[in-house]
Design an enzyme around this catalytic site. Structure first.
Site, PDB file in Angstrom:
ATOM      1  N   ASP A  96       0.856  -0.985   0.098  1.00  0.00           N
ATOM      2  CA  ASP A  96       0.115  -0.092  -0.116  1.00  0.00           C
ATOM      3  C   ASP A  96       0.820   1.090  -0.145  1.00  0.00           C
ATOM      4  O   ASP A  96       2.042   1.131   0.350  1.00  0.00           O
ATOM      5  CB  ASP A  96      -0.868  -0.039   1.107  1.00  0.00           C
ATOM      6  N   GLU A 130      -0.144  -0.998   5.723  1.00  0.00           N
ATOM      7  CA  GLU A 130       0.746  -0.731   6.580  1.00  0.00           C
ATOM      8  C   GLU A 130       0.805   0.722   6.914  1.00  0.00           C
ATOM      9  O   GLU A 130       1.178   1.194   7.928  1.00  0.00           O
ATOM     10  CB  GLU A 130       2.295  -0.986   6.010  1.00  0.00           C
TER      11      GLU A 130
END
Length: 354
Positions: A73, A127
């Site tokens: 991400d 994350e």
């Protein structure tokens, strides 16, 4: 829609391909689909998918197993999508944090049939946002057997040096209470914002520790990151809150860190709102020491929190090692030097595939 991933591509080209997948946190499905499809054609890998987190493992019968991990991400775009090559740098959202590292790991995964160690590759979601969405954390809690290993490498950007361990972080709300009154009759109340000056004074006078842990020097910090108080322009406030963030060295656990914050703000109401553990460097452990010796690059402490702490909680020594300057992460001008992509790709291949 982005083209399928070709893991045989040059590391710079593969990084650009990954950057061109939009994968803001909570929107990782498309890039995860592509990663799974690319890994599933590798006969030496067993691939498991959990949400938008992928775990791919070799079973070569080697004496040692390592984890190589990276998150898929990014933060939201800031007029920096898609990728573009500018001179000797690749620009674009996630190029530094951390699709360059993911590209290195994916190229290793494709060639891991010849690895000198068994490898568990983890490509995970969530994350960049609250810990509850972190795919690596979910695997660690719910399926820790998938992460069993002797050593772990998180491919976070480190300027192509090894950054060992990480600071822990804890946020707390420090509150002072007063008595509400009309501001025209201020003497009838007690101004909580004025009283909060003592909290600020303690922060200003605070001297952070500098601590040696396993031969690395960690600097701590305790800082105000937010101030809240007041209800109206004609009311003496009866409550004021200062939010503080304590970044603590890996010789302290979360409990010790919380106790320290309470000591600093003795006499005030302290409520902890967020916490994540530190991770010791573990450089004296055989697998970590061998990695440092084999790569022959600079070693530094990690200032900040990374998912190496997830591995530390499982008793697995872990380091950060990846291409890109971490100070460029999350910026509109995020970029990664082509030379670092090649250097990290070659160093990891030399260590794992020789």
């Amino acid at each position: 829609m982005s083209a399928p991933l070709d893991l045989s591509r040059d590391v710079v080209a593969l990084t650009a391909d990954l950057v061109d997948f939009a994968s803001e946190s909570l929107h990782e499905q498309q890039i995860c689909d592509a990663v799974v499809a690319a890994l599933m054609v590798c006969p030496h890998l067993t691939v498991d998918r959990d949400g938008n987190t992928v775990v791919a493992r070799t079973d070569l019968g080697r004496d040692e197993r390592v984890v190589i991990a990276g998150h898929l991400d990014t933060v939201p775009a800031n007029d920096n999508f898609p990728s573009r090559l500018v001179g000797d740098e690749l620009w674009g959202l996630g190029s530094c944090d951390m699709k360059g590292g993911v590209a290195v790991a994916l190229r290793l995964a494709a060639r891991a049939a010849t690895a000198n160690r068994d490898v568990t590759f983890v490509f995970y979601e969530g994350e960049e946002i609250a810990h509850e969405f972190n795919g690596l954390g979910r695997i660690a809690r719910e399926r820790p057997e998938l992460l069993a290993a002797d050593f772990a490498i998180l491919m976070e950007p480190t300027d192509a040096r090894i950054e060992a361990g990480c600071q822990g972080t804890i946020r707390a709300e420090v509150t002072v209470r007063g008595v509400r009154a009309h501001s025209a009759r201020a003497w009838m109340g007690e101004n909580a914002i004025h009283a909060a000056g003592e909290i600020i004074a303690r922060l200003t006078a605070y001297e952070p520790r500098i601590v040696d842990v396993d031969g690395l020097e960690y600097r701590e910090g305790l800082n105000a990151v937010g101030v809240r108080g007041g209800v109206a322009g004609n009311v003496i406030p009866d409550e004021a809150t200062v939010t503080v963030n304590y970044r603590f060295a890996p010789d302290r656990d979360e409990q010790a860190a919380a106790a320290h914050v309470r000591d600093v703000f003795a006499g005030f109401d302290v409520v902890f709102v967020d916490s994540a553990p530190s991770a010791r460097p573990g450089l004296t452990l055989p697998a970590a020491a061998a990695f440092v010796s084999d790569l022959g690059v600079d070693v530094a402490p990690k200032f900040g929190w990374t998912d190496v702490a997830q591995f530390s909680q499982l008793g697995i020594p872990a380091v950060n090692f990846g291409p890109g300057d971490p100070t460029l992460a999350h910026r509109a001008d995020e970029r990664v030097p082509v030379a670092q992509l090649y250097a990290v790709d070659e160093a990891m291949a030399r260590w794992l595939l020789r």
